[in-house]
Write a protein that holds these residues in place. Structure first.
Motif, mmCIF file in Angstrom:
data_model
loop_
_atom_site.group_PDB
_atom_site.id
_atom_site.type_symbol
_atom_site.label_atom_id
_atom_site.label_comp_id
_atom_site.label_asym_id
_atom_site.label_seq_id
_atom_site.Cartn_x
_atom_site.Cartn_y
_atom_site.Cartn_z
ATOM 1 N N GLY A 27 0.419 -0.844 0.185
ATOM 2 C CA GLY A 27 0.158 0.181 0.077
ATOM 3 C C GLY A 27 0.993 1.747 -0.143
ATOM 4 O O GLY A 27 2.099 0.815 0.522
ATOM 5 N N ARG A 28 0.256 2.396 -0.279
ATOM 6 C CA ARG A 28 0.457 3.458 0.002
ATOM 7 C C ARG A 28 1.094 4.109 0.915
ATOM 8 O O ARG A 28 0.657 3.846 1.986
ATOM 9 N N SER A 29 1.858 5.079 0.677
ATOM 10 C CA SER A 29 2.101 5.100 2.939
ATOM 11 C C SER A 29 1.697 6.609 3.567
ATOM 12 O O SER A 29 0.869 7.102 2.724
ATOM 13 N N ALA A 30 1.596 6.668 4.824
ATOM 14 C CA ALA A 30 0.847 7.826 5.147
ATOM 15 C C ALA A 30 2.050 8.227 6.405
ATOM 16 O O ALA A 30 2.712 7.636 6.964
ATOM 17 N N VAL A 31 1.948 9.311 6.883
ATOM 18 C CA VAL A 31 2.613 10.191 7.669
ATOM 19 C C VAL A 31 1.482 11.153 8.280
ATOM 20 O O VAL A 31 0.873 11.305 8.472
ATOM 21 N N VAL A 32 1.988 10.602 9.665
ATOM 22 C CA VAL A 32 1.983 11.597 10.461
ATOM 23 C C VAL A 32 3.000 12.598 11.423
ATOM 24 O O VAL A 32 4.337 12.054 11.820
ATOM 25 N N LEU A 33 2.740 13.818 11.602
ATOM 26 C CA LEU A 33 3.939 14.655 12.670
ATOM 27 C C LEU A 33 2.965 16.004 13.130
ATOM 28 O O LEU A 33 1.782 16.196 12.704
ATOM 29 N N GLN A 34 3.856 16.371 14.012
ATOM 30 C CA GLN A 34 3.297 17.354 15.016
ATOM 31 C C GLN A 34 3.705 19.016 14.262
ATOM 32 O O GLN A 34 4.206 18.962 12.929
ATOM 33 N N TYR A 35 2.523 19.423 13.985
ATOM 34 C CA TYR A 35 3.310 21.390 13.404
ATOM 35 C C TYR A 35 2.843 22.201 14.692
ATOM 36 O O TYR A 35 2.377 21.598 15.924
ATOM 37 N N ASP A 36 2.544 23.388 14.677
ATOM 38 C CA ASP A 36 2.134 24.493 15.405
ATOM 39 C C ASP A 36 1.243 24.331 15.898
ATOM 40 O O ASP A 36 1.435 24.789 17.614
ATOM 41 N N GLY A 37 0.065 23.796 15.557
ATOM 42 C CA GLY A 37 -1.515 24.023 16.134
ATOM 43 C C GLY A 37 -1.875 21.929 16.678
ATOM 44 O O GLY A 37 -2.799 22.925 16.683
ATOM 45 N N ASP A 170 10.168 19.474 11.217
ATOM 46 C CA ASP A 170 9.891 20.970 12.476
ATOM 47 C C ASP A 170 8.410 21.497 13.382
ATOM 48 O O ASP A 170 7.750 21.741 12.995
ATOM 49 N N LYS A 171 8.812 20.347 13.966
ATOM 50 C CA LYS A 171 7.068 20.927 15.307
ATOM 51 C C LYS A 171 7.114 21.537 15.449
ATOM 52 O O LYS A 171 5.077 22.035 15.507
ATOM 53 N N GLY A 172 7.445 22.915 14.699
ATOM 54 C CA GLY A 172 6.859 24.089 15.321
ATOM 55 C C GLY A 172 6.437 25.318 14.323
ATOM 56 O O GLY A 172 6.161 25.784 13.806
ATOM 57 N N ALA A 173 6.451 24.633 13.036
ATOM 58 C CA ALA A 173 6.436 24.916 11.789
ATOM 59 C C ALA A 173 4.645 25.087 11.720
ATOM 60 O O ALA A 173 3.959 24.410 12.149
ATOM 61 N N PRO A 174 4.438 25.718 10.347
ATOM 62 C CA PRO A 174 3.390 26.380 10.497
ATOM 63 C C PRO A 174 2.453 25.034 9.749
ATOM 64 O O PRO A 174 3.217 24.505 8.853
ATOM 65 N N LEU A 175 1.085 25.276 9.361
ATOM 66 C CA LEU A 175 0.345 24.295 8.951
ATOM 67 C C LEU A 175 0.938 23.685 7.306
ATOM 68 O O LEU A 175 1.379 22.891 6.986
ATOM 69 N N SER A 176 1.205 25.134 7.159
ATOM 70 C CA SER A 176 0.923 25.253 5.286
ATOM 71 C C SER A 176 2.251 24.190 5.144
ATOM 72 O O SER A 176 2.818 23.178 4.032
ATOM 73 N N THR A 177 3.306 24.782 6.285
ATOM 74 C CA THR A 177 5.006 24.052 5.523
ATOM 75 C C THR A 177 5.006 22.891 5.929
ATOM 76 O O THR A 177 5.890 21.658 5.159
ATOM 77 N N ALA A 178 4.612 22.631 7.328
ATOM 78 C CA ALA A 178 3.789 20.725 7.578
ATOM 79 C C ALA A 178 3.184 20.146 6.693
ATOM 80 O O ALA A 178 4.302 19.259 6.080
#
Length: 254
Positions: A27-37, A170-178
């Motif tokens: 299957g295709r991948s998925a990612v989960v990551l923190q962002y600033d919000g 970067d867990k402090g990145a804004p949503l668009s950048t993340a």
């Protein structure tokens, strides 16, 4: 008389593990990551109806890769578990760790007792009041639980995608950048360098500042706008870095 065919427990477990890994990797991948919000979920998924990412409870979301019918049954089980516990006690008594442990017990039992293991890998994530209290749990086909920090990739070419994401995270990145960072990491699926578009993505967030239910899907015009903003921010950052380098070079020459 036919002699029974003997397979050692060690070999049986290895065969089942190999079988499950191969099924998940298709299957295709998925990612989960923190962002600033909060916490961002991005899956390479062309389907508009068969979701890899879903809400489990107020602050808790579910992501999965592998065989759809198997992880959809697990999702429904988690929703029922959370609803019953929240009704019997209090909504605040439902947390990600409980759900992760419940999934681990179910997958572990299937792996040990069934001839066919579950071909799934899942994530249970809970957004906290701040980034330090966010919880991201990865549960594998054999019931193992890993408490992840920051980001993870699963399914498909998870190692390649994870390595690419590590360079950009970067867990402090804004949503668009993340979001754009996640998309660029997902380009590394199976070694391919392909362009991902909004129509081939499933995106959702657990938004820290949102009242009550934190889960929200991002699609349509909002998704396209976020992708454009993320690309623009990256271009601006590259331009700024280039300008700084040139200015530094001029200073050295003088």
């Amino acid at each position: 008389m036919t002699m029974p065919f003997y397979v050692s427990p060690e070999q049986s477990m290895k065969d089942k593990a190999d079988y499950a890994r191969k099924g998940i990797a298709r299957g295709r991948s998925a990612v989960v990551l923190q962002y600033d919000g909060g916490i961002l979920f991005v899956a390479d998924n062309m389907s508009r109806t068969l979701h890899k990412i879903s809400e489990l409870y107020d602050r808790i979301a579910f992501a999965a890769v592998g065989r759809y019918n198997e992880f959809e049954n697990l999702r429904l089980m988690g929703v029922r578990f959370a609803d019953v516990r929240g009704y019997a006690y209090d909504r605040s008594d439902v947390n990600g760790r409980q759900l992760a442990n419940t999934y681990a017990q179910v997958l572990g039992s299937v792996f040990s007792e069934s001839n066919k293991p579950a071909e799934v890998e899942i994530v249970v994530a809970e957004v906290g009041d701040d980034s330090e209290s966010d919880q991201i749990y990865r549960i594998t086909f054999d019931g193992s639980v890993v408490d992840e920090r920051g980001f993870l990739a699963m399914g498909g070419s998870a190692d390649r995608v994870s390595s690419a994401l590590k360079e950009r995270f970067d867990k402090g990145a804004p949503l668009s950048t993340a979001l754009v960072s996640a998309m660029q990491a997902l380009k590394h699926e199976n070694g391919e360098q392909r362009e991902l578009e909004a129509g081939s993505l499933e995106v959702a967030i657990l938004e820290r500042a949102r009242e009550h239910r934190k889960f929200r899907r991002i699609q349509g015009e909002r998704l396209t706008r976020l992708i454009d903003e993320g690309h623009a921010a990256q271009e601006a950052e590259k331009g700024g870095s280039s300008g700084t380098t040139e200015a530094s070079g001029e200073g050295d020459a003088s």
